[in-house]
Write a protein that holds these residues in place. Structure first.
Motif, PDB file in Angstrom:
ATOM      1  N   PRO A   1      37.542  46.291  35.449  1.00  0.00           N
ATOM      2  CA  PRO A   1      38.328  47.062  34.482  1.00  0.00           C
ATOM      3  C   PRO A   1      37.740  48.446  34.257  1.00  0.00           C
ATOM      4  O   PRO A   1      36.538  48.666  34.417  1.00  0.00           O
ATOM      5  N   GLY A   2      38.597  49.393  33.873  1.00  0.00           N
ATOM      6  CA  GLY A   2      38.145  50.719  33.494  1.00  0.00           C
ATOM      7  C   GLY A   2      38.365  51.797  34.528  1.00  0.00           C
ATOM      8  O   GLY A   2      37.921  52.915  34.349  1.00  0.00           O
ATOM      9  N   GLY A   3      39.057  51.500  35.604  1.00  0.00           N
ATOM     10  CA  GLY A   3      39.296  52.491  36.647  1.00  0.00           C
ATOM     11  C   GLY A   3      40.672  53.116  36.532  1.00  0.00           C
ATOM     12  O   GLY A   3      41.300  53.091  35.480  1.00  0.00           O
ATOM     13  N   ARG A   4      41.128  53.676  37.653  1.00  0.00           N
ATOM     14  CA  ARG A   4      42.428  54.354  37.697  1.00  0.00           C
ATOM     15  C   ARG A   4      43.336  53.828  38.796  1.00  0.00           C
ATOM     16  O   ARG A   4      44.345  54.445  39.104  1.00  0.00           O
ATOM     17  N   LEU A   5      42.950  52.706  39.416  1.00  0.00           N
ATOM     18  CA  LEU A   5      43.758  52.167  40.506  1.00  0.00           C
ATOM     19  C   LEU A   5      44.769  51.155  40.006  1.00  0.00           C
ATOM     20  O   LEU A   5      44.479  50.349  39.125  1.00  0.00           O
ATOM     21  N   GLU A   6      45.918  51.182  40.641  1.00  0.00           N
ATOM     22  CA  GLU A   6      46.926  50.147  40.494  1.00  0.00           C
ATOM     23  C   GLU A   6      46.613  49.143  41.601  1.00  0.00           C
ATOM     24  O   GLU A   6      46.658  49.488  42.781  1.00  0.00           O
ATOM     25  N   VAL A   7      46.237  47.930  41.253  1.00  0.00           N
ATOM     26  CA  VAL A   7      45.776  46.953  42.233  1.00  0.00           C
ATOM     27  C   VAL A   7      46.908  45.996  42.594  1.00  0.00           C
ATOM     28  O   VAL A   7      47.600  45.468  41.716  1.00  0.00           O
ATOM     29  N   VAL A   8      47.080  45.784  43.893  1.00  0.00           N
ATOM     30  CA  VAL A   8      48.121  44.914  44.431  1.00  0.00           C
ATOM     31  C   VAL A   8      47.558  43.512  44.588  1.00  0.00           C
ATOM     32  O   VAL A   8      46.412  43.343  45.019  1.00  0.00           O
ATOM     33  N   GLY A   9      48.369  42.515  44.265  1.00  0.00           N
ATOM     34  CA  GLY A   9      47.924  41.137  44.432  1.00  0.00           C
ATOM     35  C   GLY A   9      49.076  40.170  44.501  1.00  0.00           C
ATOM     36  O   GLY A   9      50.245  40.552  44.446  1.00  0.00           O
ATOM     37  N   GLU A  10      48.715  38.912  44.644  1.00  0.00           N
ATOM     38  CA  GLU A  10      49.687  37.825  44.675  1.00  0.00           C
ATOM     39  C   GLU A  10      49.485  36.980  43.428  1.00  0.00           C
ATOM     40  O   GLU A  10      48.357  36.657  43.066  1.00  0.00           O
ATOM     41  N   LEU A  11      50.580  36.605  42.817  1.00  0.00           N
ATOM     42  CA  LEU A  11      50.545  35.797  41.603  1.00  0.00           C
ATOM     43  C   LEU A  11      50.813  34.340  41.980  1.00  0.00           C
ATOM     44  O   LEU A  11      51.769  34.053  42.709  1.00  0.00           O
ATOM     45  N   TYR A  12      49.946  33.439  41.506  1.00  0.00           N
ATOM     46  CA  TYR A  12      50.072  32.011  41.800  1.00  0.00           C
ATOM     47  C   TYR A  12      50.081  31.202  40.511  1.00  0.00           C
ATOM     48  O   TYR A  12      49.431  31.575  39.535  1.00  0.00           O
TER      49      TYR A  12
END
Length: 132
Positions: A44-55
């Motif tokens: 936490p605390g950055g500026r990236l939008e992180v891509v992932g998969e929701l399970y």
């Protein structure tokens, strides 16, 4: 929220057998994605939008994943916000844990080996080169 080695096609994906894929998701631009050899850390605390998969993960499987991710010695499992306003659980680290490690420029772990985008230099006067 699987953002790294648990994603489809990655080294630990087989550990998600018994989980139900809900779909692709992403975080708002509020995280760092840090490379730790063969897997990443979400910080936490950055500026990236992180891509992932929701399970959807059954409790027994979640406890086995905690052992794989060495919770709480290595990772902590915590609640994160997703870009659609919902929340999910993810494996997290702190900035102190990742000091000196490479922060990725992209929020997509699968794109970590992609070449950087090419930047064209603007030439406002149309110069073709430098002359004396």
């Amino acid at each position: 929220f699987a953002y790294g080695s648990l994603r489809q096609g990655e080294i630990h994906h087989a550990h998600l057998e018994g989980a139900v894929l809900v779909g692709l998701s992403r975080t708002p631009p509020a995280y760092h994605l840090v490379e730790l050899l063969s897997y990443p850390a979400l910080v936490p605390g950055g500026r990236l939008e992180v891509v992932g998969e929701l399970y959807r993960v059954p409790r027994e499987l979640l406890l086995r994943l905690d052992v794989l991710k060495e919770v709480p010695r290595l990772f902590d499992r915590g609640r994160i916000r997703l870009s659609d306003g919902s929340t999910a659980e993810a494996y997290l680290m702190t900035l102190d844990q990742v000091v000196g490690m490479r922060r990725l420029r992209t929020g997509d772990w699968k794109a970590r080996f992609a070449p950087p985008p090419r930047v064209e230099m603007a030439n406002p006067r149309g110069w073709r080169g430098y002359r004396r």
